[in-house]
Design a protein around this motif. Sequence first.
Motif, PDB file in Angstrom:
ATOM      1  N   GLU B 132      77.235  51.348 128.232  1.00  0.00           N
ATOM      2  CA  GLU B 132      78.068  52.264 127.178  1.00  0.00           C
ATOM      3  C   GLU B 132      79.660  52.717 128.106  1.00  0.00           C
ATOM      4  N   LYS B 133      79.791  52.954 128.805  1.00  0.00           N
ATOM      5  CA  LYS B 133      81.071  52.800 129.614  1.00  0.00           C
ATOM      6  C   LYS B 133      81.967  51.924 129.737  1.00  0.00           C
ATOM      7  N   LEU B 134      81.661  50.647 130.669  1.00  0.00           N
ATOM      8  CA  LEU B 134      82.362  49.610 130.539  1.00  0.00           C
ATOM      9  C   LEU B 134      82.078  48.830 129.006  1.00  0.00           C
ATOM     10  N   THR B 135      81.912  48.911 128.371  1.00  0.00           N
ATOM     11  CA  THR B 135      82.109  48.723 127.122  1.00  0.00           C
ATOM     12  C   THR B 135      83.245  49.439 126.214  1.00  0.00           C
ATOM     13  N   ALA B 136      83.062  50.838 126.431  1.00  0.00           N
ATOM     14  CA  ALA B 136      84.059  51.791 125.822  1.00  0.00           C
ATOM     15  C   ALA B 136      85.290  51.217 126.290  1.00  0.00           C
ATOM     16  N   GLY B 145      93.373  42.015 127.983  1.00  0.00           N
ATOM     17  CA  GLY B 145      92.961  42.541 129.024  1.00  0.00           C
ATOM     18  C   GLY B 145      91.814  42.661 129.865  1.00  0.00           C
ATOM     19  N   TRP B 146      91.362  43.007 131.270  1.00  0.00           N
ATOM     20  CA  TRP B 146      90.088  42.760 130.924  1.00  0.00           C
ATOM     21  C   TRP B 146      89.108  44.396 131.185  1.00  0.00           C
ATOM     22  N   GLY B 147      88.007  44.730 131.257  1.00  0.00           N
ATOM     23  CA  GLY B 147      86.929  45.588 131.912  1.00  0.00           C
ATOM     24  C   GLY B 147      86.440  44.904 132.894  1.00  0.00           C
ATOM     25  N   TRP B 148      86.709  46.031 134.287  1.00  0.00           N
ATOM     26  CA  TRP B 148      85.520  45.697 135.376  1.00  0.00           C
ATOM     27  C   TRP B 148      84.932  46.283 135.572  1.00  0.00           C
ATOM     28  N   LEU B 149      83.731  46.385 137.002  1.00  0.00           N
ATOM     29  CA  LEU B 149      82.647  47.321 136.973  1.00  0.00           C
ATOM     30  C   LEU B 149      83.498  46.501 138.410  1.00  0.00           C
ATOM     31  N   GLY B 150      84.064  47.888 139.186  1.00  0.00           N
ATOM     32  CA  GLY B 150      83.931  47.602 140.358  1.00  0.00           C
ATOM     33  C   GLY B 150      83.950  48.443 141.531  1.00  0.00           C
ATOM     34  N   PHE B 151      84.368  48.062 142.950  1.00  0.00           N
ATOM     35  CA  PHE B 151      83.408  49.263 143.807  1.00  0.00           C
ATOM     36  C   PHE B 151      85.009  49.344 144.796  1.00  0.00           C
ATOM     37  N   ILE B 181      85.009  41.864 132.360  1.00  0.00           N
ATOM     38  CA  ILE B 181      84.913  41.510 130.418  1.00  0.00           C
ATOM     39  C   ILE B 181      86.302  41.269 130.508  1.00  0.00           C
ATOM     40  N   ASP B 182      86.401  39.711 129.998  1.00  0.00           N
ATOM     41  CA  ASP B 182      87.671  38.586 129.910  1.00  0.00           C
ATOM     42  C   ASP B 182      87.299  39.509 127.628  1.00  0.00           C
ATOM     43  N   VAL B 183      88.353  40.503 127.451  1.00  0.00           N
ATOM     44  CA  VAL B 183      89.255  40.764 126.543  1.00  0.00           C
ATOM     45  C   VAL B 183      90.119  40.210 125.461  1.00  0.00           C
ATOM     46  N   TRP B 184      90.845  39.467 126.203  1.00  0.00           N
ATOM     47  CA  TRP B 184      92.008  38.859 125.984  1.00  0.00           C
ATOM     48  C   TRP B 184      91.774  37.965 124.052  1.00  0.00           C
ATOM     49  N   GLU B 185      91.962  38.276 122.960  1.00  0.00           N
ATOM     50  CA  GLU B 185      91.335  37.444 122.394  1.00  0.00           C
ATOM     51  C   GLU B 185      90.945  36.582 122.021  1.00  0.00           C
ATOM     52  N   HIS B 186      91.268  35.269 123.183  1.00  0.00           N
ATOM     53  CA  HIS B 186      91.195  33.797 123.011  1.00  0.00           C
ATOM     54  C   HIS B 186      89.708  34.046 123.864  1.00  0.00           C
ATOM     55  N   ALA B 187      88.914  35.207 124.239  1.00  0.00           N
ATOM     56  CA  ALA B 187      87.889  34.840 125.139  1.00  0.00           C
ATOM     57  C   ALA B 187      86.788  35.285 123.751  1.00  0.00           C
ATOM     58  N   ALA B 202      77.032  41.193 122.340  1.00  0.00           N
ATOM     59  CA  ALA B 202      76.539  39.803 122.819  1.00  0.00           C
ATOM     60  C   ALA B 202      76.775  39.507 124.107  1.00  0.00           C
ATOM     61  N   ILE B 203      77.999  39.905 124.548  1.00  0.00           N
ATOM     62  CA  ILE B 203      77.881  39.224 126.084  1.00  0.00           C
ATOM     63  C   ILE B 203      76.975  39.405 126.887  1.00  0.00           C
ATOM     64  N   TRP B 204      76.534  41.275 126.648  1.00  0.00           N
ATOM     65  CA  TRP B 204      75.619  41.183 127.838  1.00  0.00           C
ATOM     66  C   TRP B 204      73.948  40.832 127.592  1.00  0.00           C
ATOM     67  N   ASN B 205      74.031  40.139 127.273  1.00  0.00           N
ATOM     68  CA  ASN B 205      72.865  38.835 126.811  1.00  0.00           C
ATOM     69  C   ASN B 205      73.001  37.974 128.075  1.00  0.00           C
ATOM     70  N   VAL B 206      74.160  37.700 128.523  1.00  0.00           N
ATOM     71  CA  VAL B 206      74.656  37.061 129.400  1.00  0.00           C
ATOM     72  C   VAL B 206      75.053  37.034 130.820  1.00  0.00           C
ATOM     73  N   ILE B 207      75.062  38.598 131.163  1.00  0.00           N
ATOM     74  CA  ILE B 207      75.644  38.938 132.168  1.00  0.00           C
ATOM     75  C   ILE B 207      74.749  38.320 132.968  1.00  0.00           C
ATOM     76  N   ASN B 208      75.463  37.637 134.469  1.00  0.00           N
ATOM     77  CA  ASN B 208      74.228  37.259 135.908  1.00  0.00           C
ATOM     78  C   ASN B 208      74.045  38.491 137.165  1.00  0.00           C
ATOM     79  N   TRP B 209      73.404  39.129 136.788  1.00  0.00           N
ATOM     80  CA  TRP B 209      73.183  39.970 137.552  1.00  0.00           C
ATOM     81  C   TRP B 209      72.732  39.387 138.863  1.00  0.00           C
ATOM     82  N   GLU B 210      72.395  38.541 139.245  1.00  0.00           N
ATOM     83  CA  GLU B 210      72.538  37.881 140.321  1.00  0.00           C
ATOM     84  C   GLU B 210      73.903  37.923 140.971  1.00  0.00           C
ATOM     85  N   ASN B 211      74.755  37.023 141.341  1.00  0.00           N
ATOM     86  CA  ASN B 211      75.701  37.093 140.788  1.00  0.00           C
ATOM     87  C   ASN B 211      76.299  38.004 141.032  1.00  0.00           C
ATOM     88  N   VAL B 212      76.456  39.600 140.628  1.00  0.00           N
ATOM     89  CA  VAL B 212      76.727  40.244 140.123  1.00  0.00           C
ATOM     90  C   VAL B 212      76.464  41.882 141.248  1.00  0.00           C
TER      91      VAL B 212
END
Lengths: 221, 212
Positions: B132-136, B145-151, B181-187, B202-212
């Motif tokens: 929810e938070k990353l989506t918001a 811009g971009w939304g990020w999960l960071g450390f 998460i790229d939220v530029w309109e071109h994305a 939709a994008i949550w369906n293709v998140i590569n958790w192995e990579n994250v």
Amino acid sequence: MLSRAVCGTSRQLAPVLGYLGSRQKHSLPDLPYDYGALEPHINAQIMQLHHSKHHAAYVNNLNVTEEKYQEALAKDVTAQIALQPALKFNGGGHINHSIFWTNLSPNGGGEPKGELLEAIKRDFGSFDKFKEKLTAASVGVQGSGWGWLGFNKERGHLQIAACPNQDPLQGTTGLIPLLGIDVWEHAYYLQYKNVRPDYLKAIWNVINWENVTERYMACKK
Amino acid sequence: RHQQAAGRQAAWLPVLGYLGSRQKHSLPDLPYDYGALEPHINAQIMQLHHSKHHAAYVNNLNVTEEKYQEALAKGDVTAQIALQPALKFNGGGHINHSIFWTNLSPNGGGEPKGELLEAIKRDFGSFDKFKEKLTAASVGVQGSGWGWLGFNKERGHLQIAACPNQDPLQGTTGLIPLLGIDVWEHAYYLQYKNVRPDYLKAIWNVINWENV
């Protein structure tokens, strides 16, 4: 067919105190032409989404933000400051797009005449040099934003500027907006994809120089 | 397009060549076909996004770094400062998109497991609250811009952030980028038009958790 007179639209932006002493809401101005009227330069799908979705959202969110601001006014400075980004974004979006629709016309294109053309020659050297500069400023916006031809009242001359996101020209720079070019991707992507320069080439065909001239003459007073 | 994900990171680290000159940055291959993320992100978007937008950041980054090299050699500080926006914009664009392609996968979706899931629960309460938070944060970006999960290395915890335009997460905030998460309109515009929230769903369906 949406064909309201151009001059009236600016009044819709000014808050009007109604009989009950409450603020009148802002409303989405009608487009002065059909969605397909600017083809082939800007297609109907873009115009419809741009006006009925994007601009409409700015109007709705501006009204919501102003209501919240009204509550916070004189009570809560922190809340007022927290509302500033939403006010600038949605208020700026409403201002910018309201100007933009009037800056365009299916009968547009060519060059301005009379005093505006003389001012352009004086301040930029020639109409072509002005066109180049405004195009470059618009193409060069990194991210979302607008290119502007504005009037510097203090110095009495025309000036080109670029603003990020929906930052309104006058509110952030003091320049009076005459002609705006929306370079948010939603303004051109469906038709021109990543090639913003092609959109810029095309838009010169639909610039409403009568409107730009009106705005110029109004701010010279 | 089926290159190993691991090898590609090396492609964009500047490497001193035998002649002592800078190696240019290059566009990393996409780890999957342009149509592989359908129906969540369509092929037309992926193709334009990778081969036009990201490619332009790479080319412009190389041009900017060459100019910067000249200014540096001359000690021209004004010129260096004048080049900073182009460096941040194109360099950030290259960094961000290089991460992004690896954050997505046709075999993605679902939830992470193990330590990452534990950390998410610890720092956000639950996976759903994190989502929810990353989506918001992503939907709420005003403009590009971009939304990020960071450390956050200093505090040792996960953090959600949003960056404007192509501002890179680590360079501007110090947070280590994990998932962008790229939220530029071109994305998303060609498929989702103005409805950014649908793209986020939709994008949550293709998140590569192995990579994250």
